[in-house]
Write a protein that holds these residues in place. Structure first.
Motif, PDB file in Angstrom:
ATOM      1  N   HIS A 154       0.829  -1.200   0.000  1.00 49.14           N
ATOM      2  CA  HIS A 154       0.000   0.000   0.000  1.00 49.14           C
ATOM      3  C   HIS A 154       0.866   1.254   0.000  1.00 49.14           C
ATOM      4  CE1 HIS A 154       0.883  -0.598   4.314  1.00 49.14           C
ATOM      5  NE2 HIS A 154       0.828   0.731   4.386  1.00 49.14           N
ATOM      6  N   SER A 155       0.244   2.343  -0.389  1.00 48.90           N
ATOM      7  CA  SER A 155       0.835   3.676  -0.248  1.00 48.90           C
ATOM      8  C   SER A 155      -0.109   4.492   0.625  1.00 48.90           C
ATOM      9  CB  SER A 155       1.055   4.329  -1.621  1.00 48.90           C
ATOM     10  OG  SER A 155      -0.164   4.405  -2.334  1.00 48.90           O
ATOM     11  N   HIS A 156       0.080   5.814   0.647  1.00 42.70           N
ATOM     12  CA  HIS A 156      -0.648   6.643   1.602  1.00 42.70           C
ATOM     13  C   HIS A 156      -1.306   7.826   0.899  1.00 42.70           C
ATOM     14  CE1 HIS A 156       2.694   4.537   3.525  1.00 42.70           C
ATOM     15  NE2 HIS A 156       1.833   4.316   4.492  1.00 42.70           N
ATOM     16  N   GLY A 157      -2.542   8.102   1.298  1.00 46.32           N
ATOM     17  CA  GLY A 157      -3.251   9.234   0.713  1.00 46.32           C
ATOM     18  C   GLY A 157      -2.546  10.539   0.967  1.00 46.32           C
ATOM     19  N   ARG A 158      -2.040  10.694   2.188  1.00 41.34           N
ATOM     20  CA  ARG A 158      -1.220  11.867   2.537  1.00 41.34           C
ATOM     21  C   ARG A 158      -0.137  11.411   3.511  1.00 41.34           C
ATOM     22  NH1 ARG A 158      -5.116  16.853   3.973  1.00 41.34           N
ATOM     23  NH2 ARG A 158      -6.422  15.186   4.808  1.00 41.34           N
ATOM     24  N   SER A 159      -0.299  11.735   4.784  1.00 43.10           N
ATOM     25  CA  SER A 159       0.747  11.422   5.758  1.00 43.10           C
ATOM     26  C   SER A 159       0.328  10.279   6.675  1.00 43.10           C
ATOM     27  CB  SER A 159       1.066  12.655   6.606  1.00 43.10           C
ATOM     28  OG  SER A 159       1.555  13.706   5.800  1.00 43.10           O
ATOM     29  N   GLU A 160       1.329   9.524   7.118  1.00 40.44           N
ATOM     30  CA  GLU A 160       1.131   8.492   8.132  1.00 40.44           C
ATOM     31  C   GLU A 160       2.307   8.531   9.092  1.00 40.44           C
ATOM     32  OE1 GLU A 160       1.694   3.749   8.761  1.00 40.44           O
ATOM     33  OE2 GLU A 160       0.848   4.369   6.835  1.00 40.44           O
ATOM     34  N   LEU A 161       2.013   8.458  10.376  1.00 47.46           N
ATOM     35  CA  LEU A 161       3.049   8.279  11.397  1.00 47.46           C
ATOM     36  C   LEU A 161       2.746   6.987  12.140  1.00 47.46           C
ATOM     37  CD1 LEU A 161       3.721  11.727  13.162  1.00 47.46           C
ATOM     38  CD2 LEU A 161       5.227  10.462  11.628  1.00 47.46           C
ATOM     39  N   THR A 162       3.748   6.125  12.253  1.00 43.98           N
ATOM     40  CA  THR A 162       3.599   4.873  12.990  1.00 43.98           C
ATOM     41  C   THR A 162       4.762   4.729  13.954  1.00 43.98           C
ATOM     42  OG1 THR A 162       2.391   3.759  11.222  1.00 43.98           O
ATOM     43  CG2 THR A 162       3.498   2.360  12.829  1.00 43.98           C
ATOM     44  N   GLN A 163       4.460   4.601  15.241  1.00 45.46           N
ATOM     45  CA  GLN A 163       5.470   4.419  16.276  1.00 45.46           C
ATOM     46  C   GLN A 163       5.438   2.961  16.744  1.00 45.46           C
ATOM     47  OE1 GLN A 163       7.787   6.321  17.413  1.00 45.46           O
ATOM     48  NE2 GLN A 163       8.420   5.377  19.339  1.00 45.46           N
ATOM     49  N   ILE A 164       6.613   2.305  16.721  1.00 46.64           N
ATOM     50  CA  ILE A 164       6.705   0.910  17.139  1.00 46.64           C
ATOM     51  C   ILE A 164       6.871   0.858  18.664  1.00 46.64           C
ATOM     52  CG2 ILE A 164       7.878  -1.294  16.804  1.00 46.64           C
ATOM     53  CD1 ILE A 164       6.604  -0.049  14.279  1.00 46.64           C
ATOM     54  N   LEU A 165       6.013   0.083  19.305  1.00 42.85           N
ATOM     55  CA  LEU A 165       6.043  -0.046  20.761  1.00 42.85           C
ATOM     56  C   LEU A 165       6.637  -1.374  21.212  1.00 42.85           C
ATOM     57  CD1 LEU A 165       2.447   1.345  21.409  1.00 42.85           C
ATOM     58  CD2 LEU A 165       4.605   2.604  21.573  1.00 42.85           C
ATOM     59  N   ARG A 166       6.385  -2.433  20.453  1.00 43.82           N
ATOM     60  CA  ARG A 166       6.910  -3.758  20.795  1.00 43.82           C
ATOM     61  C   ARG A 166       7.013  -4.565  19.503  1.00 43.82           C
ATOM     62  NH1 ARG A 166       3.966  -7.316  25.365  1.00 43.82           N
ATOM     63  NH2 ARG A 166       4.907  -5.712  26.689  1.00 43.82           N
ATOM     64  N   GLY A 167       7.970  -5.505  19.476  1.00 40.10           N
ATOM     65  CA  GLY A 167       8.159  -6.288  18.261  1.00 40.10           C
ATOM     66  C   GLY A 167       8.831  -5.454  17.180  1.00 40.10           C
ATOM     67  N   ALA A 168       8.695  -5.877  15.929  1.00 40.30           N
ATOM     68  CA  ALA A 168       9.354  -5.169  14.824  1.00 40.30           C
ATOM     69  C   ALA A 168       8.727  -5.593  13.500  1.00 40.30           C
ATOM     70  CB  ALA A 168      10.849  -5.486  14.811  1.00 40.30           C
TER      71      ALA A 168
END
Length: 226
Positions: A154-168
């Protein structure tokens, strides 16, 4: 914790100016709590913004200086001492996430998801994928993805922020582990694959729906609302 993927410069500047959309600002705050490098960059951005603001308002600064000078002269003529000035409020940086408590959620997420991972009540979204959507902010979502799960391209319509909390997870941009943030825009197309071991838990904010490449994912999208 030593994150390797950081907030983009434009994201930091928007955050410093208070111009970042609320869901993105919450995820950015979660990253800043866990990343000393980006906290320093934020302080630099705020300092630059302050200088630029002063340069764009020289007349107001000079007027304030003249008023203070006249006020001091009047007080001196009246034989009184100027009152003690009150310092401006100090912005207290959020503390780093406690390294010894992997269950702890960043402070910026507490109003939406609570204080700990253990307290989360997950809802099934797709095989191997569970989620929690913030009631107050539907575009802010917590995801738990099973190990070894390949998500649709997938791509993104505009912006995305994703913060990893556990795992990878891994994609064309590299590996994203706890503390890392994926700061993506419409130019990025990727297919995250979660790493073996433990589920990948992350918090994401979107300011437009995802754009899926496959027809099946596009059909499912209206039900999962991503």
């Amino acid at each position: 914790m030593n994150p390797h993927h950081h907030l983009h410069e434009s994201t930091l500047l928007s955050y410093a100016a208070g111009a970042l959309p609320a869901p993105l600002s919450i995820v950015a705050g979660a990253h800043l709590e866990q990343c000393p490098h980006c906290r320093q960059r934020l302080r630099d951005a705020e300092a630059i913004g302050s200088v630029l603001l002063e340069q764009t308002q020289p007349a107001a600064v000079e007027a304030d200086a003249r008023r203070e000078s006249l006020r001091a002269a009047m007080l001196e003529r009246l034989g009184t001492e100027p009152p003690i000035s009150v310092a401006a409020p100090v912005r207290i940086a959020r503390p780093e996430r406690p390294e010894s408590d992997s269950d702890h959620l960043p402070l910026s997420l507490h109003p939406y998801f609570g204080a700990s991972l253990a307290g989360l009540r997950w809802r099934w979204m797709a095989p191997g994928v569970h989620c929690i959507r913030a009631e107050q902010m539907p575009s802010l979502i917590m995801l738990k993805i099973a190990p070894g799960k390949c998500l649709p391209m997938h791509s993104h319509g505009r912006s995305e922020l994703t913060q990893i909390l556990r795992g990878a997870y891994n994609d064309a941009l590299g590996q994203f582990a706890p503390g890392d943030v994926a700061d993506l825009d419409e130019d990025v197309e990727h297919q995250p694959v979660t790493a073996p071991g433990v589920p990948c838990i992350c918090v994401s904010a979107l300011d437009a729906p995802l754009v899926f490449s496959g027809w099946l994912a596009r059909k499912i999208q209206r039900f999962v609302k991503l």
